[in-house]
Design a protein around this motif. Sequence first.
Motif, PDB file in Angstrom:
ATOM      1  N   VAL A  77       0.584  -1.376   0.199  1.00  0.00           N
ATOM      2  CA  VAL A  77      -0.085  -0.153  -0.075  1.00  0.00           C
ATOM      3  C   VAL A  77       0.283   0.883  -0.179  1.00  0.00           C
ATOM      4  O   VAL A  77       1.294   1.669   1.098  1.00  0.00           O
ATOM      5  N   THR A  78       0.883   2.493  -1.503  1.00  0.00           N
ATOM      6  CA  THR A  78       2.154   3.107  -0.817  1.00  0.00           C
ATOM      7  C   THR A  78       1.572   3.879  -1.600  1.00  0.00           C
ATOM      8  O   THR A  78       1.751   5.300  -2.394  1.00  0.00           O
ATOM      9  N   MET A  79      -0.230   4.334  -1.074  1.00  0.00           N
ATOM     10  CA  MET A  79      -0.788   6.035  -0.697  1.00  0.00           C
ATOM     11  C   MET A  79      -0.284   6.347  -0.054  1.00  0.00           C
ATOM     12  O   MET A  79      -1.289   7.239   0.848  1.00  0.00           O
ATOM     13  N   GLU A  84      -5.882   8.521   5.299  1.00  0.00           N
ATOM     14  CA  GLU A  84      -6.952   7.901   5.835  1.00  0.00           C
ATOM     15  C   GLU A  84      -6.501   6.918   4.075  1.00  0.00           C
ATOM     16  O   GLU A  84      -7.185   5.997   5.388  1.00  0.00           O
ATOM     17  N   GLY A  85      -6.666   6.981   3.260  1.00  0.00           N
ATOM     18  CA  GLY A  85      -6.742   6.282   2.854  1.00  0.00           C
ATOM     19  C   GLY A  85      -6.403   4.729   2.443  1.00  0.00           C
ATOM     20  O   GLY A  85      -6.125   3.767   2.483  1.00  0.00           O
ATOM     21  N   SER A  86      -4.431   4.744   2.997  1.00  0.00           N
ATOM     22  CA  SER A  86      -3.930   4.349   3.441  1.00  0.00           C
ATOM     23  C   SER A  86      -4.157   3.272   4.568  1.00  0.00           C
ATOM     24  O   SER A  86      -3.893   2.003   4.313  1.00  0.00           O
ATOM     25  N   ILE A  87      -4.677   3.617   5.949  1.00  0.00           N
ATOM     26  CA  ILE A  87      -5.003   2.935   6.502  1.00  0.00           C
ATOM     27  C   ILE A  87      -5.921   2.179   6.164  1.00  0.00           C
ATOM     28  O   ILE A  87      -6.561   0.534   6.317  1.00  0.00           O
ATOM     29  N   ILE A  88      -6.844   2.949   5.721  1.00  0.00           N
ATOM     30  CA  ILE A  88      -8.559   1.852   4.821  1.00  0.00           C
ATOM     31  C   ILE A  88      -7.877   0.956   4.348  1.00  0.00           C
ATOM     32  O   ILE A  88      -8.433  -0.620   4.230  1.00  0.00           O
ATOM     33  N   THR A  89      -7.073   1.022   3.134  1.00  0.00           N
ATOM     34  CA  THR A  89      -7.333  -0.204   2.083  1.00  0.00           C
ATOM     35  C   THR A  89      -5.758  -1.311   2.669  1.00  0.00           C
ATOM     36  O   THR A  89      -6.405  -2.646   2.659  1.00  0.00           O
ATOM     37  N   THR A  90      -5.063  -0.574   3.875  1.00  0.00           N
ATOM     38  CA  THR A  90      -4.420  -1.300   4.768  1.00  0.00           C
ATOM     39  C   THR A  90      -5.336  -3.182   5.909  1.00  0.00           C
ATOM     40  O   THR A  90      -5.335  -3.217   5.530  1.00  0.00           O
ATOM     41  N   MET A  91      -5.908  -1.994   6.014  1.00  0.00           N
ATOM     42  CA  MET A  91      -7.210  -3.339   6.879  1.00  0.00           C
ATOM     43  C   MET A  91      -8.106  -3.827   6.402  1.00  0.00           C
ATOM     44  O   MET A  91      -8.301  -5.019   5.845  1.00  0.00           O
ATOM     45  N   ASP A 100       0.375 -10.828   3.085  1.00  0.00           N
ATOM     46  CA  ASP A 100       2.068 -10.213   2.921  1.00  0.00           C
ATOM     47  C   ASP A 100       1.429  -8.826   2.767  1.00  0.00           C
ATOM     48  O   ASP A 100       1.603  -8.635   2.078  1.00  0.00           O
ATOM     49  N   VAL A 101       1.564  -7.906   3.874  1.00  0.00           N
ATOM     50  CA  VAL A 101       0.391  -6.375   3.039  1.00  0.00           C
ATOM     51  C   VAL A 101       1.537  -5.621   4.397  1.00  0.00           C
ATOM     52  O   VAL A 101       2.340  -5.332   5.241  1.00  0.00           O
ATOM     53  N   THR A 102       2.463  -4.391   3.410  1.00  0.00           N
ATOM     54  CA  THR A 102       3.704  -3.832   3.679  1.00  0.00           C
ATOM     55  C   THR A 102       2.346  -1.840   3.367  1.00  0.00           C
ATOM     56  O   THR A 102       2.733  -2.024   2.154  1.00  0.00           O
ATOM     57  N   THR A 103       3.660  -1.248   4.317  1.00  0.00           N
ATOM     58  CA  THR A 103       2.323  -0.117   4.197  1.00  0.00           C
ATOM     59  C   THR A 103       3.484   1.200   4.030  1.00  0.00           C
ATOM     60  O   THR A 103       4.621   1.158   5.016  1.00  0.00           O
ATOM     61  N   ARG A 104       3.234   1.939   3.188  1.00  0.00           N
ATOM     62  CA  ARG A 104       3.890   2.680   3.085  1.00  0.00           C
ATOM     63  C   ARG A 104       3.861   4.636   4.266  1.00  0.00           C
ATOM     64  O   ARG A 104       2.369   4.869   2.866  1.00  0.00           O
ATOM     65  N   ALA A 105       3.903   5.078   5.057  1.00  0.00           N
ATOM     66  CA  ALA A 105       3.685   6.101   5.791  1.00  0.00           C
ATOM     67  C   ALA A 105       4.834   7.191   5.095  1.00  0.00           C
ATOM     68  O   ALA A 105       5.559   7.357   5.296  1.00  0.00           O
ATOM     69  N   ASN A 106       3.822   8.772   5.077  1.00  0.00           N
ATOM     70  CA  ASN A 106       4.619   9.743   5.342  1.00  0.00           C
ATOM     71  C   ASN A 106       4.547  10.538   5.883  1.00  0.00           C
ATOM     72  O   ASN A 106       3.419  10.625   7.224  1.00  0.00           O
ATOM     73  N   ASN A 107       5.832  11.201   7.097  1.00  0.00           N
ATOM     74  CA  ASN A 107       5.455  11.646   8.016  1.00  0.00           C
ATOM     75  C   ASN A 107       5.886  13.256   7.098  1.00  0.00           C
ATOM     76  O   ASN A 107       7.203  12.908   7.746  1.00  0.00           O
ATOM     77  N   HIS A 108       5.056  13.971   8.047  1.00  0.00           N
ATOM     78  CA  HIS A 108       5.158  15.415   7.306  1.00  0.00           C
ATOM     79  C   HIS A 108       6.009  16.657   8.063  1.00  0.00           C
ATOM     80  O   HIS A 108       6.468  17.607   8.402  1.00  0.00           O
ATOM     81  N   ASN A 109       6.120  15.608   9.545  1.00  0.00           N
ATOM     82  CA  ASN A 109       7.111  16.521  11.281  1.00  0.00           C
ATOM     83  C   ASN A 109       8.074  16.550  11.003  1.00  0.00           C
ATOM     84  O   ASN A 109       8.930  15.942  10.873  1.00  0.00           O
TER      85      ASN A 109
END
Length: 109
Positions: A77-79, A84-91, A100-109
């Motif tokens: 999941v590379t959204m 929010e879409g990334s979390i929903i798609t992963t679930m 096997d599900v791998t999710t990419r997340a951005n952290n803009h902090n």
Amino acid sequence: MANLHQQQSFAVLGLGKFGMALTMALLQADQDVLVIDSNEEVVNDVAHLVTHAVIADATDEDELRDLDIGSFDHVFVTMGENVEGSIITTMLAKKIGAPDVTTRANNHN
């Protein structure tokens, strides 16, 4: 990640910079790749390279079931820009049975 010398199936959900780079790396490793994105232009740009390319909403459970996401060896999941879409798609991918599900997340902090 499993040994890329074995043929496996991969689904990449989201074709931003990271999703596209991941897709190209998987193709170079001679893997079967399904790509999904809601942007028709992006999907069309890569369709001739991958095993399957689909214009779809990855946050839609019915669409993911129709694509049989649970049957892929690995789902990415590379959204990253759409947290929010990334979390929903992963679930949803886990719910549908993807092993096997791998999710990419951005952290803009």
